[in-house]
Design a protein around this motif. Structure first.
Motif, mmCIF file in Angstrom:
data_model
loop_
_atom_site.group_PDB
_atom_site.id
_atom_site.type_symbol
_atom_site.label_atom_id
_atom_site.label_comp_id
_atom_site.label_asym_id
_atom_site.label_seq_id
_atom_site.Cartn_x
_atom_site.Cartn_y
_atom_site.Cartn_z
ATOM 1 N N TYR A 166 0.827 -1.212 0.000
ATOM 2 C CA TYR A 166 0.000 0.000 0.000
ATOM 3 C C TYR A 166 0.864 1.266 0.000
ATOM 4 C CZ TYR A 166 -4.221 -2.718 0.901
ATOM 5 O OH TYR A 166 -5.280 -3.586 0.795
ATOM 6 N N ILE A 167 0.488 2.214 -0.871
ATOM 7 C CA ILE A 167 1.186 3.493 -0.996
ATOM 8 C C ILE A 167 0.149 4.600 -0.841
ATOM 9 C CG2 ILE A 167 2.625 4.956 -2.463
ATOM 10 C CD1 ILE A 167 3.397 2.412 -4.026
ATOM 11 N N ALA A 168 0.493 5.637 -0.094
ATOM 12 C CA ALA A 168 -0.441 6.741 0.124
ATOM 13 C C ALA A 168 -0.742 7.447 -1.183
ATOM 14 C CB ALA A 168 0.135 7.722 1.135
ATOM 15 N N SER A 309 -7.885 -0.693 -2.494
ATOM 16 C CA SER A 309 -7.850 0.540 -1.708
ATOM 17 C C SER A 309 -8.195 0.272 -0.258
ATOM 18 C CB SER A 309 -8.859 1.537 -2.309
ATOM 19 O OG SER A 309 -9.034 2.654 -1.473
ATOM 20 N N ARG A 310 -7.586 1.073 0.623
ATOM 21 C CA ARG A 310 -8.005 1.075 2.035
ATOM 22 C C ARG A 310 -7.803 2.482 2.592
ATOM 23 N NH1 ARG A 310 -3.076 -2.189 5.110
ATOM 24 N NH2 ARG A 310 -1.713 -0.376 5.405
ATOM 25 N N GLU A 312 -7.016 4.938 5.891
ATOM 26 C CA GLU A 312 -6.315 4.906 7.174
ATOM 27 C C GLU A 312 -6.071 6.350 7.613
ATOM 28 O OE1 GLU A 312 -1.937 3.473 8.568
ATOM 29 O OE2 GLU A 312 -3.119 1.963 7.495
ATOM 30 N N VAL A 315 -6.746 9.020 5.068
ATOM 31 C CA VAL A 315 -5.914 8.996 3.868
ATOM 32 C C VAL A 315 -6.146 7.684 3.126
ATOM 33 C CG1 VAL A 315 -3.542 9.026 2.977
ATOM 34 C CG2 VAL A 315 -4.162 10.465 4.936
ATOM 35 N N GLU A 316 -6.264 7.754 1.805
ATOM 36 C CA GLU A 316 -6.422 6.541 1.006
ATOM 37 C C GLU A 316 -5.054 5.954 0.666
ATOM 38 O OE1 GLU A 316 -8.879 4.846 -2.861
ATOM 39 O OE2 GLU A 316 -8.079 6.895 -2.937
ATOM 40 N N TYR A 317 -4.942 4.637 0.831
ATOM 41 C CA TYR A 317 -3.740 3.911 0.437
ATOM 42 C C TYR A 317 -4.108 2.932 -0.674
ATOM 43 C CZ TYR A 317 -1.345 5.799 4.512
ATOM 44 O OH TYR A 317 -0.768 6.655 5.425
ATOM 45 N N TRP A 319 -2.808 -0.202 -3.478
ATOM 46 C CA TRP A 319 -1.870 -1.296 -3.731
ATOM 47 C C TRP A 319 -2.119 -1.797 -5.150
ATOM 48 C CZ3 TRP A 319 -1.640 -6.444 -0.425
ATOM 49 C CH2 TRP A 319 -0.532 -7.204 -0.850
#
Length: 380
Positions: A166-168, A309-310, A312, A315-317, A319
């Motif tokens: 996962y990347i912001a 997507s997730r 946190e 903020v969306e992260y 992958w």
């Protein structure tokens, strides 16, 4: 597809796109060959301009301002003929023209002339009806020495990206997936109609059943009753706190809440947006020839990248987990999907600017639109 809507051989397009060889194609007609005049289409003019070889916009009208460029003409047997290409604008209206004196040696009326740039030099050949032997001979002459496949290079980079997890996302909203992918691959933001990554079109989105963009294409205003986005907004828009807008999905299958729908007219070779299904009136129109060229220009080879997507901490992260590789769109299939309502058009118009006219397709219908489709996992 009608005989008039000719396109190059699919394997030629795949070969050129994979090796990032800049190219365009020119349709030929019996009249054009007889009069030694071929129209220079938009893609060809763009190719000449971006390569620095010629710029039609600054060229004067008439034979006095004709420009001659050296060109290698490749025959079906693999022979190379040195020739010249004439680039000029008609004396009266300034229409852009191109002519190749030795064109009769390589093609007939209805064939497609491929114009490629290899090592800064023009090379032309017949892009239609190639035999296996002819394709082999031509491809050998076009190959760059030991050049790796652009797709293989891109796939390796995307697998490294997928391995990071996962990347912001750089921003919120529907475009965040594409923006993040461009950011990680070092692709600058732009509004160009040309493919994104060295001849390959990149599309990125979350894994959903939501429709994805095929391409944006404004109507042909010259053949449309309404002549601008502003006129459409005035006729069909609605008031919002942020001003007048029109956000509307059009389909052939049924009219929407603004009584707008699509109609495919095979006799005139046009797609119409119409209003009032009980007493239909054309609103704007597209020529099928222009839609075919746009589809072919945008999607000769495309990578559709999937992300999960997730959220946190607000903020969306994202992958990047897989991709579908497609090549060589089939225009009759495009028309069939339009008739079935599987391809739709979004009007996204606002008084303070608009996002245009977006042709969209659902992910499950993509494979039917292309000759080649294959899925690759980015995560082990």
């Amino acid at each position: 597809m009608s005989a008039a809507l000719s396109i190059p051989s699919s394997r030629v397009v795949t070969f050129l796109a994979e090796r990032a060889i800049p190219f365009s194609y020119i349709r030929t007609t019996a009249t054009g060959l007889r009069k030694s005049i071929l129209n220079a289409p938009v893609d060809f003019r763009d190719l000449m301009k971006t390569s620095g070889l010629h710029e039609y916009e600054t060229q004067g009208f008439g034979p006095k301002f004709k420009v001659l460029l050296p060109v290698d003409v490749i025959t079906g047997s693999g022979a190379m003929i040195e020739s010249t290409m004439s680039l000029y604008r008609a004396k009266t209206r300034g229409d852009e023209r191109v002519w190749l004196p030795s064109i009769d040696d390589v093609l007939e009326a209805g064939d497609v002339l491929i114009v490629a740039i290899v090592g800064g030099r023009l090379r032309c050949f017949n892009g239609s009806h190639l035999s296996s032997e002819s394709f082999r001979e031509i491809s050998e002459l076009l190959k760059a020495q030991n050049e790796p496949s652009i797709f293989e290079e891109l796939l390796a980079r995307l697998r490294i990206l997928g391995s990071r997890g996962y990347i912001a996302a750089p921003q919120a909203g529907s475009s965040s997936v594409g923006r993040l992918l461009e950011q990680e691959l070092g692709i600058p933001m732009n509004s160009s109609k040309n493919p994104d990554y060295r001849g390959i079109e990149l599309k990125a989105g979350r894994i959903t059943n939501a429709r994805s963009n095929l391409f944006a294409q404004v109507p042909d205003w010259e053949i449309s009753p309404l002549k601008s986005s502003a006129a459409i907004l005035e006729s069909f828009g609605y008031d919002t706190p942020d001003g007048k807008k029109l956000s509307s999905t059009l389909s052939i299958r049924s009219a929407n809440s603004q009584s707008l729908f699509l109609h495919l007219d095979r006799d005139t070779q046009r797609l119409h947006a119409r209003s009032n299904p009980l007493e239909p009136e054309d609103v704007v129109s597209w020529s099928l020839e222009k839609l075919e060229e746009r589809l072919f220009q945008k999607h000769s080879q495309t990578i559709w990248v999937d992300a999960v997507s997730r959220m946190e901490g607000g903020v969306e992260y994202l992958w990047f987990v897989g991709l579908e590789r497609t090549a060589n769109p089939i225009f009759p299939e495009f028309l069939r999907l339009l008739r079935r309502g599987r391809i739709t058009v979004d009007f996204l118009i606002r008084s303070d600017g608009d996002k245009g006219f977006l042709f969209k397709i659902s992910p499950r219908d993509r494979s039917a639109l292309f000759e080649g489709s294959r899925y690759f996992n980015l995560v082990e």
